[in-house]
Design an enzyme around this catalytic site. Structure first.
Site, PDB file in Angstrom:
ATOM      1  N   ASN A 218      10.976   2.516   2.293  1.00 46.02           N
ATOM      2  CA  ASN A 218      10.425   1.070   2.578  1.00 46.02           C
ATOM      3  C   ASN A 218      11.197   0.093   1.584  1.00 46.02           C
ATOM      4  OD1 ASN A 218       8.659   2.108   4.539  1.00 46.02           O
ATOM      5  ND2 ASN A 218       7.003   2.261   3.193  1.00 46.02           N
TER       6      ASN A 218
ATOM      7  N   ALA B  45       0.769  -1.131   0.240  1.00 48.79           N
ATOM      8  CA  ALA B  45      -0.053  -0.102  -0.050  1.00 48.79           C
ATOM      9  C   ALA B  45       1.004   1.137   0.216  1.00 48.79           C
ATOM     10  CB  ALA B  45      -0.910   0.008   1.060  1.00 48.79           C
ATOM     11  N   ASP B  46       2.184   1.085   0.437  1.00 48.90           N
ATOM     12  CA  ASP B  46       3.070   2.351   0.373  1.00 48.90           C
ATOM     13  C   ASP B  46       4.560   2.011  -0.013  1.00 48.90           C
ATOM     14  OD1 ASP B  46       3.506   5.111   0.869  1.00 48.90           O
ATOM     15  OD2 ASP B  46       3.967   4.664   3.116  1.00 48.90           O
ATOM     16  N   LEU B  47       4.570   1.660  -1.180  1.00 49.46           N
ATOM     17  CA  LEU B  47       5.870   1.401  -1.922  1.00 49.46           C
ATOM     18  C   LEU B  47       6.614   2.625  -2.345  1.00 49.46           C
ATOM     19  CD1 LEU B  47       7.666  -1.076  -2.765  1.00 49.46           C
ATOM     20  CD2 LEU B  47       6.716  -0.983  -4.924  1.00 49.46           C
TER      21      LEU B  47
END
Length: 250
Positions: free
Chosen positions: A181, A175-177
């Protein structure tokens, strides 16, 4: 859908303010877990803030479980104006912390390079809850954002493309690449972290494209003094390596 693990266990508790919650972890040791482990104030000077990425809700801690990262679930954007750290209650399984714990564990069961989940917690009061998670700290890693700032075109672009393709082949919709990360250790091993709101899906083009577009936007946002043209050229290398890995079917 994440896999069932017979080794996990729940420890219910009630805090001093009357909130009811539970801690999720491995049944071999979870009965020893303290609700305070999930509160930075409980650690005092032993909690050190994580500087890069995120919304300021992560700390390095060292406890009986070893070196770990404690992360609180915090809202951003307009939602944070209503509440910084409260979410609407649906069920224990649907809490952000329990869902991420189980997803991360499932990725590791597939031998994917994800951090080991240690324990997760929620505390419910009325219709809302707060959540936190502890994951094993990965030694000697630097984010792709840091590597890009130092190395520019020599950052691990192809390695990142192959890493993302490997997770996508396993069905991970991250969801938050973003560049914070994606981590690399001293040996060149790549890791993905922070699977909040992620899920396992049948691999298909649309959500994979959304993940990659989000990563490209983060690289452009963090480009510093580098030109947009340079960053897009680096991302093209990343994407070419991604496509080549995807084409192998593994």
């Amino acid at each position: 859908m994440v896999r069932f693990d017979a080794n996990e266990d729940l420890v219910p508790f009630e805090d001093a303010a009357g909130g009811r919650g539970a801690i999720l972890g491995d049944s071999g040791w979870i009965r020893e877990a303290e609700p305070g482990w999930f509160d930075p104030a409980w650690w005092g000077e032993r909690a050190r803030p994580v500087d890069s990425g995120g919304r300021g809700g992560a700390w390095f801690v060292r406890g009986p479980f070893g070196d770990a990262v404690l992360r609180l679930y915090l809202r951003g954007g307009l939602a944070a104006q209503l509440s910084r750290d409260r979410y609407w209650w649906r069920s224990a399984a649907a809490t952000r912390s329990f869902a991420e714990f189980r997803l991360t564990r499932d990725l590791r069961l597939q031998s994917l390079p994800a951090p080991e989940p240690i324990a997760a917690r929620y505390v419910r009061r009325g219709p809302t809850y707060r959540a936190a998670i502890l994951v094993r700290r990965i030694d000697g890693v630097r984010s792709l954002a840091d590597r890009m700032a130092v190395a520019g075109a020599d950052a691990p672009w192809e390695e990142t493309g192959r890493l993302v393709a490997k997770f996508h082949r396993a069905g991970l919709d991250h969801a938050d690449l973003n560049a914070h990360n994606v981590l690399f250790d001293a040996t060149g091993q790549g890791w993905l972290i922070d699977f909040d709101r992620g899920r396992i899906r049948v691999p298909e083009t649309r959500w994979r494209a959304r993940n990659l577009a989000r990563l490209e936007r983060s690289l452009l946002k963090l480009r510093g003094e580098r030109t947009e043209t340079d960053v897009r050229a680096d991302f093209a290398r990343l994407r070419a390596a991604y496509d080549a890995r995807w084409a192998t079917g593994v």
